[in-house]
Design a protein around this motif. Sequence first.
Motif, PDB file in Angstrom:
ATOM      1  N   MET A  25       0.863  -1.147   0.203  1.00 45.27           N
ATOM      2  CA  MET A  25      -0.363   0.203  -0.004  1.00 45.27           C
ATOM      3  C   MET A  25       0.670   1.137  -0.089  1.00 45.27           C
ATOM      4  O   MET A  25       0.621   1.977  -0.764  1.00 45.27           O
ATOM      5  CB  MET A  25      -0.953   0.083   0.844  1.00 45.27           C
ATOM      6  CG  MET A  25      -2.059  -0.893   0.595  1.00 45.27           C
ATOM      7  SD  MET A  25      -3.295  -0.914   2.589  1.00 45.27           S
ATOM      8  CE  MET A  25      -3.542   0.445   2.519  1.00 45.27           C
ATOM      9  N   VAL A  26       1.925   0.941   0.222  1.00 43.07           N
ATOM     10  CA  VAL A  26       2.794   2.846   0.785  1.00 43.07           C
ATOM     11  C   VAL A  26       3.711   2.671  -0.330  1.00 43.07           C
ATOM     12  O   VAL A  26       5.417   3.137  -0.171  1.00 43.07           O
ATOM     13  CB  VAL A  26       3.589   2.487   2.238  1.00 43.07           C
ATOM     14  CG1 VAL A  26       2.194   3.009   3.179  1.00 43.07           C
ATOM     15  CG2 VAL A  26       4.438   1.559   3.243  1.00 43.07           C
ATOM     16  N   LEU A  27       3.860   1.380  -1.035  1.00 44.30           N
ATOM     17  CA  LEU A  27       4.983   1.385  -2.400  1.00 44.30           C
ATOM     18  C   LEU A  27       5.652   2.865  -2.600  1.00 44.30           C
ATOM     19  O   LEU A  27       7.112   3.035  -2.980  1.00 44.30           O
ATOM     20  CB  LEU A  27       4.984   0.073  -2.926  1.00 44.30           C
ATOM     21  CG  LEU A  27       5.919  -0.286  -4.108  1.00 44.30           C
ATOM     22  CD1 LEU A  27       7.545  -0.096  -2.404  1.00 44.30           C
ATOM     23  CD2 LEU A  27       6.017  -0.854  -4.757  1.00 44.30           C
ATOM     24  N   PRO A  28       4.460   3.403  -3.034  1.00 44.55           N
ATOM     25  CA  PRO A  28       5.048   4.637  -3.394  1.00 44.55           C
ATOM     26  C   PRO A  28       5.881   5.605  -3.054  1.00 44.55           C
ATOM     27  O   PRO A  28       6.178   6.584  -3.091  1.00 44.55           O
ATOM     28  CB  PRO A  28       3.612   4.937  -4.342  1.00 44.55           C
ATOM     29  CG  PRO A  28       2.531   4.165  -4.398  1.00 44.55           C
ATOM     30  CD  PRO A  28       2.985   3.472  -3.269  1.00 44.55           C
ATOM     31  N   TYR A  29       5.179   5.694  -2.232  1.00 43.41           N
ATOM     32  CA  TYR A  29       5.208   6.625  -0.411  1.00 43.41           C
ATOM     33  C   TYR A  29       6.622   6.529  -0.377  1.00 43.41           C
ATOM     34  O   TYR A  29       7.729   7.004  -0.132  1.00 43.41           O
ATOM     35  CB  TYR A  29       4.958   6.697   0.614  1.00 43.41           C
ATOM     36  CG  TYR A  29       5.337   7.184   2.145  1.00 43.41           C
ATOM     37  CD1 TYR A  29       5.732   8.463   1.805  1.00 43.41           C
ATOM     38  CD2 TYR A  29       5.569   6.096   3.505  1.00 43.41           C
ATOM     39  CE1 TYR A  29       6.567   9.151   3.260  1.00 43.41           C
ATOM     40  CE2 TYR A  29       6.194   6.612   3.975  1.00 43.41           C
ATOM     41  CZ  TYR A  29       7.303   8.936   4.483  1.00 43.41           C
ATOM     42  OH  TYR A  29       7.530   8.772   5.098  1.00 43.41           O
ATOM     43  N   LEU A  30       7.504   5.307  -0.204  1.00 47.16           N
ATOM     44  CA  LEU A  30       8.965   4.305   0.306  1.00 47.16           C
ATOM     45  C   LEU A  30       9.408   4.961  -1.084  1.00 47.16           C
ATOM     46  O   LEU A  30      10.408   5.133  -0.812  1.00 47.16           O
ATOM     47  CB  LEU A  30       8.644   2.979   1.625  1.00 47.16           C
ATOM     48  CG  LEU A  30       7.478   3.136   2.287  1.00 47.16           C
ATOM     49  CD1 LEU A  30       7.914   1.392   2.713  1.00 47.16           C
ATOM     50  CD2 LEU A  30       8.216   3.537   3.284  1.00 47.16           C
ATOM     51  N   GLY A  31       9.117   4.141  -2.148  1.00 50.35           N
ATOM     52  CA  GLY A  31      10.297   3.609  -3.034  1.00 50.35           C
ATOM     53  C   GLY A  31       9.927   5.065  -3.968  1.00 50.35           C
ATOM     54  O   GLY A  31       8.789   5.335  -4.839  1.00 50.35           O
ATOM     55  N   ARG A  32      10.316   6.239  -4.233  1.00 47.94           N
ATOM     56  CA  ARG A  32      10.809   7.231  -5.121  1.00 47.94           C
ATOM     57  C   ARG A  32      11.539   6.862  -6.179  1.00 47.94           C
ATOM     58  O   ARG A  32      11.105   7.665  -7.094  1.00 47.94           O
ATOM     59  CB  ARG A  32      11.118   8.754  -4.370  1.00 47.94           C
ATOM     60  CG  ARG A  32      10.948   8.043  -2.568  1.00 47.94           C
ATOM     61  CD  ARG A  32       9.023   8.771  -2.696  1.00 47.94           C
ATOM     62  NE  ARG A  32       8.737   9.236  -1.246  1.00 47.94           N
ATOM     63  CZ  ARG A  32       9.624  10.017  -0.677  1.00 47.94           C
ATOM     64  NH1 ARG A  32      10.129  11.067  -1.128  1.00 47.94           N
ATOM     65  NH2 ARG A  32       8.872  10.316   0.456  1.00 47.94           N
TER      66      ARG A  32
END
Length: 246
Positions: A25-32
Amino acid sequence: MEIFILAFFALGYLALAGADIGVGMVLPYLGRTPDERREVIAAIAPFFLGNEVWLVVTGGVLAGFFPMLEAELLAGNYPLVVVLLLSWVTRDTGLWLRGRLTDRRWQGWWDGAITAGSWGLALSLGGLLGHVLLGLTGPVALLPVAAAAALFGAHGLAFAALRLHGELRRRAAVLSGGAGEARTYALTAAALITVGVLAGLRLPLEPGTSGAALAPAVLAMMPLMVAAQAWVWWTFRHRVTGPSYL
């Protein structure tokens, strides 16, 4: 005994798989960047398949031990179950194909599939838990769904903070303030388990006639699953320092 077996696998799935769902779910936040996202995915790579076994066994236990409850849950929540299954397939397709179709455009597509599938899993599970726990219908039913999705996301961040390093770890540790990551993970896992227990207490848990015959076989399997899960966690206990096979 049958109730204990169902609770063991269902609550185990929420606590274990809730982490990799939350990370997705938070992949876009963690991985830029694509490389950062691949490193984030490496944090869940050794675990997600084993975690899914708990859901498969939960479904089998539900069908074998509580057939009337299974029919009631499916009949009353058929759209949510369909969304859950489609999200599961979408998320896993993205995980498996991201490292095999390595063109940047394809990687962006698969990253989107991982994120969308993870959100679909969190929202559908939240819908099931909210419907069982509160019996809400209509627009107001979206409130427990959103709360459950936020809890999954928090659990994923806590798990990522335990697994990643450097800047990725700093981003993931937003809930724990850069320290106390294990405590934060334990709290989010306990919250998911509590929600599962409260939902379970509202279910008509009356075992079918086949439960007594199946229970010994399932009980014999439980220590093996726990041992396998413990072995995986011990083997991959170190922080991620680079991309995995995914």
